[in-house]
Design a protein around this motif. Structure first.
Motif, mmCIF file in Angstrom:
data_model
loop_
_atom_site.group_PDB
_atom_site.id
_atom_site.type_symbol
_atom_site.label_atom_id
_atom_site.label_comp_id
_atom_site.label_asym_id
_atom_site.label_seq_id
_atom_site.Cartn_x
_atom_site.Cartn_y
_atom_site.Cartn_z
ATOM 1 N N SER A 151 0.557 -1.402 0.093
ATOM 2 C CA SER A 151 -0.060 0.160 -0.299
ATOM 3 C C SER A 151 1.197 1.212 -0.308
ATOM 4 C CB SER A 151 -0.770 -0.385 0.458
ATOM 5 O OG SER A 151 0.063 0.148 2.149
ATOM 6 N N GLY A 152 1.975 1.226 0.576
ATOM 7 C CA GLY A 152 2.754 2.067 0.564
ATOM 8 C C GLY A 152 4.081 2.302 -0.660
ATOM 9 N N ALA A 153 3.499 1.208 -1.397
ATOM 10 C CA ALA A 153 4.830 1.115 -2.522
ATOM 11 C C ALA A 153 4.884 2.831 -3.321
ATOM 12 C CB ALA A 153 4.941 -0.297 -3.485
ATOM 13 N N ARG A 154 5.616 2.800 -3.457
ATOM 14 C CA ARG A 154 5.467 4.352 -4.681
ATOM 15 C C ARG A 154 6.871 3.743 -6.124
ATOM 16 N NH1 ARG A 154 1.951 4.198 -3.011
ATOM 17 N NH2 ARG A 154 0.338 5.832 -1.506
ATOM 18 N N THR A 155 7.815 3.027 -5.569
ATOM 19 C CA THR A 155 8.848 2.995 -6.583
ATOM 20 C C THR A 155 9.371 1.854 -7.313
ATOM 21 O OG1 THR A 155 10.469 2.624 -5.161
ATOM 22 C CG2 THR A 155 10.566 4.696 -5.445
ATOM 23 N N VAL A 156 9.866 1.424 -8.319
ATOM 24 C CA VAL A 156 9.866 0.368 -8.785
ATOM 25 C C VAL A 156 10.348 -0.779 -8.266
ATOM 26 C CG1 VAL A 156 11.040 -1.184 -10.929
ATOM 27 C CG2 VAL A 156 9.768 1.103 -11.315
ATOM 28 N N ARG A 157 11.197 -0.566 -7.308
ATOM 29 C CA ARG A 157 11.953 -0.967 -6.291
ATOM 30 C C ARG A 157 11.613 -1.891 -5.284
ATOM 31 N NH1 ARG A 157 17.615 0.170 -2.322
ATOM 32 N NH2 ARG A 157 17.694 -1.368 -1.237
ATOM 33 N N SER A 158 10.549 -1.236 -4.534
ATOM 34 C CA SER A 158 9.617 -1.285 -3.454
ATOM 35 C C SER A 158 8.987 -2.509 -4.892
ATOM 36 C CB SER A 158 9.419 -0.226 -2.544
ATOM 37 O OG SER A 158 8.783 0.499 -4.326
ATOM 38 N N ALA A 159 8.049 -2.266 -5.113
ATOM 39 C CA ALA A 159 7.513 -3.317 -5.875
ATOM 40 C C ALA A 159 7.840 -4.091 -6.162
ATOM 41 C CB ALA A 159 6.626 -2.529 -7.170
ATOM 42 N N ARG A 160 9.311 -3.916 -6.767
ATOM 43 C CA ARG A 160 10.302 -5.844 -6.983
ATOM 44 C C ARG A 160 10.098 -6.920 -5.527
ATOM 45 N NH1 ARG A 160 14.317 -3.381 -11.726
ATOM 46 N NH2 ARG A 160 12.882 -3.222 -12.906
ATOM 47 N N ILE A 161 10.328 -5.495 -4.653
ATOM 48 C CA ILE A 161 10.769 -5.851 -3.326
ATOM 49 C C ILE A 161 8.749 -6.534 -2.575
ATOM 50 C CG2 ILE A 161 10.076 -5.931 -0.799
ATOM 51 C CD1 ILE A 161 12.357 -3.776 -1.387
ATOM 52 N N CYS A 162 7.159 -6.355 -3.087
ATOM 53 C CA CYS A 162 6.409 -6.704 -3.121
ATOM 54 C C CYS A 162 6.404 -7.552 -3.333
ATOM 55 C CB CYS A 162 5.533 -5.644 -2.721
ATOM 56 S SG CYS A 162 5.435 -4.466 -1.755
ATOM 57 N N LEU A 163 6.303 -7.902 -5.304
ATOM 58 C CA LEU A 163 6.715 -9.301 -5.803
ATOM 59 C C LEU A 163 7.639 -10.150 -4.775
ATOM 60 C CD1 LEU A 163 5.739 -10.052 -8.377
ATOM 61 C CD2 LEU A 163 7.438 -9.304 -9.383
ATOM 62 N N VAL A 164 8.403 -10.335 -4.325
ATOM 63 C CA VAL A 164 8.997 -11.386 -3.105
ATOM 64 C C VAL A 164 8.264 -11.710 -2.017
ATOM 65 C CG1 VAL A 164 10.786 -12.219 -2.440
ATOM 66 C CG2 VAL A 164 11.408 -10.680 -4.690
ATOM 67 N N LEU A 165 7.780 -10.928 -1.647
ATOM 68 C CA LEU A 165 6.570 -11.011 -0.424
ATOM 69 C C LEU A 165 5.950 -12.209 -1.211
ATOM 70 C CD1 LEU A 165 6.471 -7.765 0.988
ATOM 71 C CD2 LEU A 165 7.628 -10.279 2.564
ATOM 72 N N VAL A 166 5.001 -11.653 -2.037
ATOM 73 C CA VAL A 166 3.697 -11.965 -3.026
ATOM 74 C C VAL A 166 4.187 -13.761 -3.210
ATOM 75 C CG1 VAL A 166 2.719 -12.841 -4.899
ATOM 76 C CG2 VAL A 166 2.584 -10.495 -3.842
ATOM 77 N N ALA A 167 5.871 -14.372 -3.225
ATOM 78 C CA ALA A 167 6.005 -15.836 -3.619
ATOM 79 C C ALA A 167 5.910 -16.638 -1.538
ATOM 80 C CB ALA A 167 7.425 -15.305 -4.732
ATOM 81 N N ALA A 168 7.125 -15.178 -1.200
ATOM 82 C CA ALA A 168 6.802 -15.742 0.276
ATOM 83 C C ALA A 168 5.372 -15.995 0.470
ATOM 84 C CB ALA A 168 7.635 -14.639 0.965
ATOM 85 N N ALA A 169 4.019 -15.524 0.960
ATOM 86 C CA ALA A 169 3.148 -15.753 1.324
ATOM 87 C C ALA A 169 2.064 -16.984 0.411
ATOM 88 C CB ALA A 169 2.179 -14.479 0.836
ATOM 89 N N LEU A 170 2.891 -17.450 -1.065
ATOM 90 C CA LEU A 170 1.911 -18.697 -1.709
ATOM 91 C C LEU A 170 2.753 -19.881 -1.084
ATOM 92 C CD1 LEU A 170 2.886 -17.586 -4.546
ATOM 93 C CD2 LEU A 170 0.233 -17.771 -4.290
ATOM 94 N N VAL A 171 4.129 -19.633 -0.338
ATOM 95 C CA VAL A 171 4.960 -21.146 -0.309
ATOM 96 C C VAL A 171 4.057 -22.098 0.845
ATOM 97 C CG1 VAL A 171 6.999 -22.028 0.744
ATOM 98 C CG2 VAL A 171 7.208 -19.904 -1.120
#
Length: 327
Positions: A151-171
């Motif tokens: 919800s606070g992501a404002r940069t491409v870098r932070s969005a990529r970190i969130c992509l990793v979090l999505v992957a972690a939450a799927l496991v």
């Protein structure tokens, strides 16, 4: 996505889930007279909530993928308007994912322990020892963190970190399914690893398509996703074959995989997923051959086919959830 397409996705997934469970023998069965349990409504709610969690996870992953990869950003890496919108949508989807996982946690505990919801608190300590419940609890924590961060992501870098979090939450839930329980030793590792890759690739493929439909009509974004979708399709196909082979015993009997396709409910669902996958590959081939080259001159053809493709993908997710609950 438009509201009618979103409703269609949920309806397609839910309808296929219910039919597949009934047809393949995975549907909740009434208890014998005199026995008590969680009850039919709760037993049916568990797979439905799992489907809603999976669809929310796909929507979240697709929105984050759009912000991190598909949508344009400025030279400093800050997200533009659509990228920020995608992150806000991802936060909502993560919240839905968390809530559906909470419902699944409660329902799963009641079903496994065989107690009504009203008495579940009396067995809280026992429920905490159930591996599926612990996995769902971890998923709830990870998705809640994801919702706050994205919800606070404002940069491409932070969005990529969130992509990793999505992957972690799927496991977590993947480590307690058929892949982890069907075999022991090396085969359990192979089945689980294959399933993790399978789900990751499917989430990117389906979620990315949904994100394209919702956020952009840019040809460059479509072409980037087309290349990514090809990689995902190959990964889904290979890992799906490996997972099916391990579960259906084809490694022990050369004809095992084929015979169990037609003699077991689980095998029939695997065959149904294979047919759906072949249809999706065919749609992808048609996109590359016809609709993508004509995207500028005839964009309606591409987007209509993409919407139909998304509905078929939702139906396939319904099949996948039914498969995870079929003996």
């Amino acid at each position: 996505m438009r509201k009618d397409l979103t409703a269609g996705v949920v309806a397609a997934g839910t309808g296929v889930l219910v039919v597949a469970l009934l047809a393949a023998g995975g549907a909740p069965q009434p208890l014998p007279a005199g026995l008590t349990g969680a009850g039919q409504p709760v037993s049916w709610a568990v797979p439905v909530l799992r489907l809603l969690a999976d669809l929310a996870a796909i929507a979240c992953g697709g929105a984050v993928l759009a912000a991190a990869v598909l949508l344009p950003a400025d030279e400093s890496g800050k997200l533009a308007g659509k990228g920020i919108r995608a992150c806000q949508d991802a936060a909502v989807a993560a919240a839905v994912w968390a809530v559906a996982s909470i419902g699944g946690l409660v329902g799963t505990a009641a079903v496994i322990l065989g107690v009504p919801l009203a008495h579940l608190l009396d067995h809280a300590e026992l429920a905490g020892g159930v591996v599926q419940v612990r996995a769902l609890a971890l998923t709830v924590v990870l998705t809640a963190v994801l919702a706050v961060v994205v919800s606070g992501a404002r940069t491409v870098r932070s969005a990529r970190i969130c992509l990793v979090l999505v992957a972690a939450a799927l496991v977590p839930t993947l480590l307690t399914g058929h892949g982890a329980l069907a075999r022991t030793g090396l085969w359990s590792v192979l089945a689980t690893s294959s399933l993790v890759v399978h789900v990751f690739a499917a989430t990117v493929w389906i979620g990315g398509l949904a994100a394209l439909i919702r956020y952009t009509r840019d040809r460059g974004a479509v072409e980037r996703f087309s290349r990514l979708a090809l990689v995902c399709a190959i990964a889904v196909g290979v890992t799906g074959l490996v997972t099916a082979e391990v579960h259906l015993g084809g490694r022990e009997d050369g004809w095992g995989l084929i015979t169990q396709w037609v003699t077991t409910g689980y095998g029939a669902l695997v065959f149904g997923k294979a047919v759906a996958f072949a249809a999706l590959v065919g749609i992808g081939w048609w996109h590359r051959r016809s609709t993508l080259p004509a995207l500028v001159d005839r964009p309606v053809a591409f987007w209509r086919l993409a919407a139909a493709e998304l509905l078929l993908m939702a139906a396939t997710v319904g099949l996948a959830v039914a498969l995870s609950r079929t003996p």
